[in-house]
Design an enzyme around this catalytic site. Structure first.
Site, mmCIF file in Angstrom:
data_model
loop_
_atom_site.group_PDB
_atom_site.id
_atom_site.type_symbol
_atom_site.label_atom_id
_atom_site.label_comp_id
_atom_site.label_asym_id
_atom_site.label_seq_id
_atom_site.Cartn_x
_atom_site.Cartn_y
_atom_site.Cartn_z
ATOM 1 N N HIS A 293 0.817 -1.211 0.000
ATOM 2 C CA HIS A 293 0.000 0.000 0.000
ATOM 3 C C HIS A 293 0.853 1.264 0.000
ATOM 4 O O HIS A 293 1.973 1.268 0.484
ATOM 5 C CB HIS A 293 -0.887 0.038 1.249
ATOM 6 C CG HIS A 293 -1.761 -1.156 1.396
ATOM 7 N ND1 HIS A 293 -2.029 -1.728 2.601
ATOM 8 C CD2 HIS A 293 -2.438 -1.892 0.477
ATOM 9 C CE1 HIS A 293 -2.843 -2.762 2.443
ATOM 10 N NE2 HIS A 293 -3.086 -2.889 1.149
ATOM 11 N N TYR B 247 2.263 1.310 13.587
ATOM 12 C CA TYR B 247 2.976 2.184 12.657
ATOM 13 C C TYR B 247 2.466 3.609 12.713
ATOM 14 O O TYR B 247 1.302 3.878 13.004
ATOM 15 C CB TYR B 247 2.939 1.639 11.229
ATOM 16 C CG TYR B 247 1.582 1.592 10.564
ATOM 17 C CD1 TYR B 247 1.195 2.584 9.663
ATOM 18 C CD2 TYR B 247 0.705 0.554 10.803
ATOM 19 C CE1 TYR B 247 -0.037 2.538 9.036
ATOM 20 C CE2 TYR B 247 -0.529 0.493 10.187
ATOM 21 C CZ TYR B 247 -0.903 1.500 9.305
ATOM 22 O OH TYR B 247 -2.129 1.444 8.693
#
Length: 185
Positions: free
Chosen positions: A62, A132
């Site tokens: 992604h 993240y």
């Protein structure tokens, strides 16, 4: 923090500089000043987690397109992942190259993924969690991806894929980033 440049331009493995004694160790996971001193983006707009119960789960690859490109800094506080970064910047000397690193709860490593690069990971053990940071807010209209098994990259995944989304298997064969944004088969 210890920064090691990877074969993908602008991507870094970040290791914790451990200060330890008989109680264990202490280390820094984030420092805006150290990031800026390295010339890296030091803005955090979001922090996210992902949990995968099954080894072999694959998520990605992604990225977000302009005007909302993002840096990602990925860490695995539980379990283990094989994290891949792919350079999709046509102007980059490492265009279409990829790099992978194991991020585990035990090694406390992080992967810094620069703007214009896609990232994805495969879980190596059951019950894995990732954490993240992103330098940009999520913008669904700019969210896109490239297929994990696209022959344009030849990524070697360590395990058979046990779980993956229809979204992640549906990206078209890779073309120049501006030519395929948002398209799916």
């Amino acid at each position: 923090m210890i920064f090691t440049e990877t074969p993908v331009a602008g991507a870094y493995v970040i290791d914790v500089k451990r200060i330890g004694d008989d109680r264990g160790f202490f280390g820094r996971l984030w420092c805006e000043k150290e990031m800026a001193d390295m010339g890296l983006v030091s803005v955090i707009r979001q922090s996210n987690i992902g949990v995968s119960p099954q080894a072999g789960t694959l998520r990605g690859l992604h990225y977000q397109t302009p005007p909302h490109q993002e840096v990602k800094i990925i860490r695995c506080p539980r379990g283990a992942i094989y994290d891949v970064v792919v350079d999709l910047r046509p102007e980059s000397r490492t265009f279409r190259q990829w790099f992978a690193v194991e991020l585990t709860a035990g090694n406390s490593r992080m992967l810094y993924v620069p703007e214009g690069c896609a990232t994805g990971y495969q879980t190596l053990v059951d019950d894995t969690e990732i954490y993240y940071h992103t330098s940009e807010f999520y913008h669904p209209e700019c969210a896109t991806g490239v297929r994990y098994n696209d022959p344009a990259f030849g990524i070697e995944w360590p395990l058979p894929v046990t779980a993956i989304s229809d979204n992640d298997t549906g990206w078209q064969d890779f073309r120049a980033p501006e030519a395929h944004q948002g398209e799916r088969t």
